[in-house]
Write an enzyme that holds these catalytic residues in place. Sequence first.
Site, PDB file in Angstrom:
ATOM      1  N   HIS A 128      -6.701  -6.314  -0.802  1.00  0.00           N
ATOM      2  CA  HIS A 128      -5.562  -5.492  -0.388  1.00  0.00           C
ATOM      3  C   HIS A 128      -4.823  -6.216   0.736  1.00  0.00           C
ATOM      4  O   HIS A 128      -4.902  -5.834   1.907  1.00  0.00           O
ATOM      5  CB  HIS A 128      -6.093  -4.135   0.072  1.00  0.00           C
ATOM      6  N   SER A 142       0.833  -1.198   0.000  1.00  0.00           N
ATOM      7  CA  SER A 142       0.000   0.000   0.000  1.00  0.00           C
ATOM      8  C   SER A 142       0.871   1.254   0.000  1.00  0.00           C
ATOM      9  O   SER A 142       1.710   1.425  -0.884  1.00  0.00           O
ATOM     10  CB  SER A 142      -0.973  -0.051   1.179  1.00  0.00           C
ATOM     11  N   ASP A 191      -8.206  -6.144  -5.766  1.00  0.00           N
ATOM     12  CA  ASP A 191      -7.910  -5.011  -4.884  1.00  0.00           C
ATOM     13  C   ASP A 191      -8.592  -3.769  -5.443  1.00  0.00           C
ATOM     14  O   ASP A 191      -8.164  -3.210  -6.454  1.00  0.00           O
ATOM     15  CB  ASP A 191      -6.394  -4.794  -4.808  1.00  0.00           C
TER      16      ASP A 191
END
EC number: 3.4.14.11
Length: 763
Positions: free
Chosen positions: A498, A348, A468
């Site tokens: 994610h 991320s 995601d």
Amino acid sequence: MRFNHFSIVDKNFDEQLAELDQLGFRWSVFWDEKKILKDFLIQSPTDMTVLQANTELDVIEFLKSSIELDWEIFWNITLQLLDFVPNFDFEIGKATEFAKKLNLPQRDVEMTTETIISAFYYLLCSRRKSGMILVEHWVSEGLLPLDNHYHFFNDKSLATFDSSLLEREVVWVESPVDTEQKGKNDLIKIQIIRPKSTEKLPVVITASPYHLGINEKANDLALHEMNVDLEKKDSHKIHVQGKLPQKRPSETKELPIVDKAPYRFTHGWTYSLNDYFLTRGFASIYVAGVGTRGSNGFQTSGDYQQIYSMTAVIDWLNGRTRAYTSRKKTHEIKATWANGKVAMTGKSYLGTMAYGAATTGVDGLEVILAEAGISSWYNYYRENGLVRSPGGFPGEDLDVLAALTYSRNLDGADYLKGNDEYEKRLAEMTTALDRKSGDYNQFWHDRNYLINSDQVRADVLIVHGLQDWNVTPEQAYNFWQALPEGHAKHAFLHRGAHIYMNSWQSIDFSETINAYFSAKLLDRDLNLNLPPVILQENSKEQVWSAVSKFGGDDQLKLPLGKTAVSFAQFDNHYDDESFKKYSKDFNVFKKDLFENKANEAVIDLELPSELTINGPIELEIRLKLNDSKGLLSAQILDFGPKKRLEDKARVKDFKVLDRGRNFMLDDLVELPLVESPYQLVTKGFTNLQNKDLLTVSDLKADEWFTLKFELQPTIYHLEKADKLRVILYSTDFEHTVRDNRKVTYEIDLSQSKLIIPIESVKK
């Protein structure tokens, strides 16, 4: 259950013998096969008295008998070493067949001294049921001493560094930026965890603006209102220019140099993959960057000032900038223990910093492992001239993220001295990011790493979930496509959302990265034969395939209309009750949308043949609406009941992955294959006034026009007669502004189509 081995490096027989010898397996080619088996079991940290050899004998009895060793008995015994239970997990007498189903490395050859030695070599490289390859499990059980020196097997560093003797230091690195314009370089706090060793150590850096704390209250107060009308925009061209912030020179004042940092720390979040590398001789450094707790500066959120505050650590490790033992800058400290070679890891925001750092071309950064990273911040918070929230976070924007990660305010003294300036700069950021128009501008251009992709020198390893919808797959796809031709790059594309994938049962991910990092950071040859794309298949459990590219060369055009004259329409407006219900919980809206209960046009398409989508589907739509502003949302489902992979991993066994020697134990997980009514394949959103990224056009009410825009890229396999459900609508309660005006959209389906990129998957 099926194992997928990508970390195994082919070795010739002499190399196998030499590596086995270093583990303590010192065999002669003149020994018979049973003697080699006996010595293998004696030297290994296992209790061979509990092992079964065939339907009648245990291993001790078998070794004393006159029965010859064959491949069936070999697998009867060795499957137990891989944690499989005889008579329950597999049937004694059918072990070879079971090993084949597991996809364990094996060859159909006559058993000889040489072939059984090779079989044991590759057995040590094989994955156990509980998630570790056999040699790593045995090293964690004491096969090799903890001598704080490097040992390798099959090109992977082994866990021979003592995790009980780790050095934990805090230093402050001088960055080349002055984000508050105070006339001095911002100091950046870093946390170092390194094995105590006389070896020069490589470093795995995780750059995480979250690492030293987050301000959730400030985040919640900064969230933007989503229940607003879409803005009408004047037609114009957008102009941006490429520019990078000026780097300030390092300070030159001479200071006393010390070799030990006085500040220590005891605990904090660590990435389990970094923990894995710690015990294999790779130091870990965690850096949060400008505007975070213990550092100087403003949280600039994604621009190159923030990136430079991260790459300053790499400069320090290579002697190009200074670090201090405290923020007072009274003593300098050097990284005399480091070899100067660096990898970056993390998911991320963490993977985002790796992308950004790579595009600086900083010397010493050898490889990045960017997991679900952002390559362009515009594409995270905007899409095609439209404010578009990341999945699961309506109302968030880059200023909200700045408020969350400006953790300096968590310390009272920093709050007193810096909050007024922070509030001023945050307000400037809110204006610059321009939620009113949703257009690309200089603010977003300054946070677009793709424009500097030609500067990348590090090898690029990408991990991204094709389900995601927070950091969408286009972030990985666009970085992949932007890299110069021939650049060293590999992508792991999984079916999760994610999430991390370093503790999955089905793939030897950590070991593969080990082989890569060991080569790049320890000056060894890279012998790993890794395909360009490692793809988790969407309709099979625990199956991964090698794919030659991310993005197909061919196209399939599917018309949306089934007849020569075919129209569909939908309204934008919801009654008060529905609008409040959907605004309160966007998941209720998503469920209704997928079940054709929202304001939408639904087109079901049956596929004429088996195909694999590879890349972004393009939607070509002929439409009109009774207004001069509008937005279009599209989602495509694989529709119909069948088994599909869930997007979240489930625990298969608790705390069975040992990252060293009884160190940072981790759960074993996997994506389960479950029955489901549908699965999202892709989606996309666009402002109808934005025909391309840098052009805003007038939209005339009640006039037909043709629009083309790309949906999120994917690789997705479909069988003949599978059904694609195309959903067209306007307001999306998860992603877009919740515009509730009375607008009607009409689609000419006979003049509309899907343009699908296709590429066959290599088996």
